[in-house]
Design an enzyme around this catalytic site. Structure first.
Site, mmCIF file in Angstrom:
data_model
loop_
_atom_site.group_PDB
_atom_site.id
_atom_site.type_symbol
_atom_site.label_atom_id
_atom_site.label_comp_id
_atom_site.label_asym_id
_atom_site.label_seq_id
_atom_site.Cartn_x
_atom_site.Cartn_y
_atom_site.Cartn_z
ATOM 1 N N ARG A 280 0.825 -1.220 0.000
ATOM 2 C CA ARG A 280 0.000 0.000 0.000
ATOM 3 C C ARG A 280 0.856 1.267 0.000
ATOM 4 O O ARG A 280 0.422 2.311 -0.490
ATOM 5 C CB ARG A 280 -0.948 -0.026 1.210
ATOM 6 C CG ARG A 280 -2.011 1.091 1.226
ATOM 7 C CD ARG A 280 -3.041 0.850 2.325
ATOM 8 N NE ARG A 280 -4.135 1.817 2.334
ATOM 9 C CZ ARG A 280 -4.191 2.886 3.134
ATOM 10 N NH1 ARG A 280 -3.218 3.117 3.993
ATOM 11 N NH2 ARG A 280 -5.225 3.712 3.077
ATOM 12 N N ILE B 80 -7.104 7.752 -0.632
ATOM 13 C CA ILE B 80 -7.024 6.301 -0.732
ATOM 14 C C ILE B 80 -7.862 5.806 0.443
ATOM 15 O O ILE B 80 -7.692 6.272 1.579
ATOM 16 C CB ILE B 80 -5.556 5.806 -0.693
ATOM 17 C CG1 ILE B 80 -5.468 4.273 -0.728
ATOM 18 C CG2 ILE B 80 -4.764 6.347 0.486
ATOM 19 C CD1 ILE B 80 -4.029 3.739 -0.941
ATOM 20 N N SER B 81 -8.816 4.923 0.179
ATOM 21 C CA SER B 81 -9.762 4.506 1.224
ATOM 22 C C SER B 81 -9.045 3.830 2.383
ATOM 23 O O SER B 81 -7.967 3.266 2.226
ATOM 24 C CB SER B 81 -10.803 3.534 0.651
ATOM 25 O OG SER B 81 -11.529 4.114 -0.399
ATOM 26 N N GLN B 82 -9.700 3.872 3.538
ATOM 27 C CA GLN B 82 -9.205 3.170 4.727
ATOM 28 C C GLN B 82 -9.134 1.665 4.422
ATOM 29 O O GLN B 82 -10.057 1.112 3.811
ATOM 30 C CB GLN B 82 -10.212 3.432 5.854
ATOM 31 C CG GLN B 82 -9.844 2.787 7.162
ATOM 32 C CD GLN B 82 -10.891 3.087 8.237
ATOM 33 O OE1 GLN B 82 -11.751 3.968 8.076
ATOM 34 N NE2 GLN B 82 -10.828 2.359 9.326
#
Ligand code: SAH
Length: 217
Positions: free
Chosen positions: A40, A66-68
């Site tokens: 990530r 960027i999503s959790q």
């Protein structure tokens, strides 16, 4: 060319992250395996490496996020993916969610309305071994010429469920979409039961950047 460096330190941080999201309720081992495998930190700016493996959303370019990781895992688990499923993602962003979908052996079509993000993800993912088909366009419309899809995932908050996305689901297909106001959305899991009937389930509150119409530039 992107610098791809994934060290033991990063791998160790990922193991902790996986333990954390498992503890928060994610049970699909294939989802956990994907999160545990994908670097990530490469989807975020170099200087933010210490934020890559904490369970939080994080700013990327063009005022997007960027999503959790938990949210990525939750949406992915909700899709009940099978290998070779044809999946449409609306909101490519950093490309991280698309990488998770590819990692799980699905055929991925991903669409983004901001050119800089579309370019970023298109440059990054192939080097990691992930090859979704990238589209620069308005995800409200889906991809009529490529559908129907087994699964559709929307990774931005919508104020309503776009009809074209429902129409582009196969019968038995699942659409996962956060719907609500700009500061709070309910995750809706919509299944196309027959040609004309859909079932709908609400699965808790989330906060996404908004789903917007048209292209940004
Ligand atoms: N899935 C992404 C999350 C990105 S945030 C990731 O893993 O990083 C949501 C993204 O949706 C933003 O990049 C935003 O530009 C995009 N978006 C918003 N409205 C859109 C639309 N109508 N069509 C395509 N993308 C859209």
């Amino acid at each position: 060319m992107v610098q791809i460096e994934d060290t033991f330190m990063h791998q160790g941080m990922r193991r902790k992250l996986v333990a954390e999201i498992k503890q928060k309720g994610i049970t699909d081992e294939r989802v956990l395996e994907a999160i545990g495998s994908i670097p990530r930190h490469l989807f975020m700016d170099n200087s933010f490496i210490q934020y890559a493996y904490i369970d939080k959303a994080f700013p990327i370019a063009a005022k997007q996020t960027i999503s959790q990781p938990y949210t990525v895992a939750f949406q992915t688990e909700s899709l009940q993916l099978k290998k070779f499923d044809k999946v449409l993602e609306v909101g490519t962003g950093s490309g991280y969610q698309a990488a998770v979908l590819c990692h799980m052996g699905t055929t991925v079509y991903t669409i983004e309305r901001i050119k800089a993000l579309y370019d970023f993800a298109r440059n990054l993912l192939p080097g990691l071994g992930y090859r979704p088909q990238f589209f620069y366009g308005d995800g409200y419309l889906g991809l009529p010429t490529y559908g129907p899809f087994d699964k559709i995932i929307v990774t931005a908050g919508a104020s309503f469920v776009p009809e074209p996305l429902k129409q582009q689901l196969k019968i038995g297909g699942i659409l996962v979409i956060p719907v609500g106001k700009s500061d709070y959305q309910i995750m809706k899991i919509i299944t196309r039961v027959t040609e004309t009937e859909y079932s709908e389930e609400d699965k808790g509150g989330f906060v996404f950047v908004p789903l917007l119409t048209g292209l940004s530039d």
